[in-house]
Design an enzyme around this catalytic site. Structure first.
Site, short mmCIF file in Angstrom:
data_model
loop_
_atom_site.label_atom_id
_atom_site.label_comp_id
_atom_site.label_asym_id
_atom_site.label_seq_id
_atom_site.Cartn_x
_atom_site.Cartn_y
_atom_site.Cartn_z
N THR A 64 33.79 -1.86 -11.17
CA THR A 64 32.55 -1.37 -11.25
C THR A 64 31.95 0.51 -11.13
O THR A 64 31.06 0.50 -11.24
CB THR A 64 32.35 -1.78 -9.64
OG1 THR A 64 32.71 -0.16 -9.15
CG2 THR A 64 32.58 -3.00 -8.79
N GLU A 118 28.81 -2.99 -3.55
CA GLU A 118 28.00 -2.51 -4.60
C GLU A 118 27.82 -4.10 -5.38
O GLU A 118 26.98 -4.39 -5.94
CB GLU A 118 29.88 -2.45 -6.14
CG GLU A 118 30.15 -1.09 -5.36
CD GLU A 118 30.73 -0.36 -6.62
OE1 GLU A 118 31.52 -1.19 -7.24
OE2 GLU A 118 29.98 0.54 -6.60
N HIS A 160 34.74 10.62 -5.47
CA HIS A 160 34.33 9.24 -5.29
C HIS A 160 33.60 8.92 -4.20
O HIS A 160 33.14 7.72 -3.70
CB HIS A 160 33.87 8.83 -6.59
CG HIS A 160 33.93 9.60 -7.59
ND1 HIS A 160 32.51 9.51 -8.38
CD2 HIS A 160 34.13 9.81 -8.45
CE1 HIS A 160 32.47 10.42 -9.43
NE2 HIS A 160 33.64 10.65 -9.46
N HIS A 204 40.09 1.18 -1.63
CA HIS A 204 38.91 2.67 -1.12
C HIS A 204 37.38 1.82 -0.60
O HIS A 204 37.70 0.38 -1.20
CB HIS A 204 38.31 2.53 -2.62
CG HIS A 204 37.45 2.33 -3.06
ND1 HIS A 204 39.42 1.34 -4.47
CD2 HIS A 204 37.00 1.53 -4.04
CE1 HIS A 204 38.38 0.70 -4.92
NE2 HIS A 204 36.65 0.55 -4.87
N HIS A 224 33.28 1.63 -0.81
CA HIS A 224 31.93 2.34 -2.03
C HIS A 224 30.67 2.49 -0.33
O HIS A 224 30.15 0.90 0.96
CB HIS A 224 31.38 1.56 -2.72
CG HIS A 224 32.58 1.00 -3.78
ND1 HIS A 224 32.03 2.47 -4.55
CD2 HIS A 224 33.38 0.46 -4.16
CE1 HIS A 224 33.18 1.65 -5.75
NE2 HIS A 224 34.32 0.76 -5.06
N HIS A 226 36.99 -2.47 -1.43
CA HIS A 226 37.80 -2.99 -2.38
C HIS A 226 39.47 -2.73 -2.43
O HIS A 226 40.01 -1.57 -1.86
CB HIS A 226 37.56 -2.58 -3.53
CG HIS A 226 36.58 -3.05 -3.89
ND1 HIS A 226 35.60 -2.05 -4.76
CD2 HIS A 226 35.32 -3.82 -3.78
CE1 HIS A 226 34.16 -1.75 -4.91
NE2 HIS A 226 34.18 -3.88 -4.34
#
Ligand SMILES: NS(=O)(=O)/N=C1/NCCS1
Ligand SMILES: [Zn+2]
Length: 260
Positions: A198, A105, A63, A93, A95, A118
């Protein structure tokens, strides 16, 4: 639905089917309504103390890509802000989205950022492992940093690049000597709230600390380095550790990252 994702059939709108916490009381992400935020003068500044030698590896989780750290002792920790005691660095990581208009997010006053970093920590003073900490309301502390671009094309290039890496699902590469504090903006002012992971299992165990100042992705540098990165990947045809390609360069008081 073990293969949760972000498509219509397995995305956030249906996560509640297998992860009832999705309908919980302290779910993340949220939209930070700045005018509703209450200043708390009793909160000390955020203090990160990271040992570059504690980085272990970078892996493609399917992901995102995750950079993992040795969390067997207090080598790299975060303190201060809303936290009681020190929280141990476990991983970081990113997003991002399919385009440069959104991908982060959290939102700020309804505004989307193209990406979000994050940096994940766990309460090793109270719990014996990340897994145990993640089951408790004060178990985790995630430092969230928004990413912005000087011109919108750049995060899109980042997405293209990282999609390439994500095709190497399950691949990992060793990595040495990286201090994630170089990814932070100079200004450490923050918003904080009690929330959750999340992504599934959406555990309500995260103390969120979101830095107000986004970090910038340089446009000129990325374009140049994208060419280099693309040719090196095509030539070598193997998993390229993307973090060895980040070159944080301080400029105009904001760490400028070379995303490749
Ligand atoms: N995106 S997030 O940081 O809230 N989710 C996580 N899942 C496992 C470790 S951090
Ligand atoms: Zn995350």
């Amino acid at each position: 639905m073990d293969n949760w994702g972000y498509a219509d059939h397995n995305g956030p709108k249906v996560w509640h089917e297998l992860f009832p916490l999705a309908n919980g009381e302290r779910q993340s992400p949220i939209d930070i309504v700045t005018k509703a935020a209450i200043y708390d003068p009793s909160l000390p500044p955020i203090n990160v103390d990271y040992d570059p030698s504690s980085v272990k590896l970078i892996m493609n989780s399917g992901h995102t890509f995750t950079v993992e750290f040795d969390d067997g002792e207090d080598k790299s920790v975060i303190r201060g802000g809303p936290l009681h005691g020190s929280y141990r660095l476990q991983q970081f990581h990113f997003h991002w989205g399919p385009c440069d208009d959104y991908g982060a997010e959290h939102k700020v006053d309804g505004r989307d950022y193209p990406a979000e970093l994050h940096i994940v920590h766990w309460n090793a003073e109270k719990f014996s492992s990340f897994v145990e900490a993640a089951q408790n309301p004060d178990g985790l502390a995630v430092l969230g940093i928004f990413l912005k671009v000087r011109n919108l094309i750049r995060i899109h290039l980042l997405s293209i690049c990282l999609i390439f890496l994500l095709y190497q699902d399950g691949k990992q590469s060793s990595f040495t000597n990286f201090d994630p504090s170089c990814l932070l903006p100079d200004c450490k002012e923050f918003w904080t709230y009690p929330g959750s992971l999340t992504i599934p299992p959406l555990l309500e165990s995260v103390i969120w600390i979101l830095l107000k100042e986004p970090i910038a992705v340089s446009s000129r540098q990325v374009w140049t380095s994208m060419q280099t990165f693309h040719s090196s990947c095509v030539l070598r045809g193997k998993f390229i550790n993307p973090l060895c390609l980040f070159l944080p360069l301080k400029s105009c008081n904001t760490p400028v990252l070379l995303f490749l």
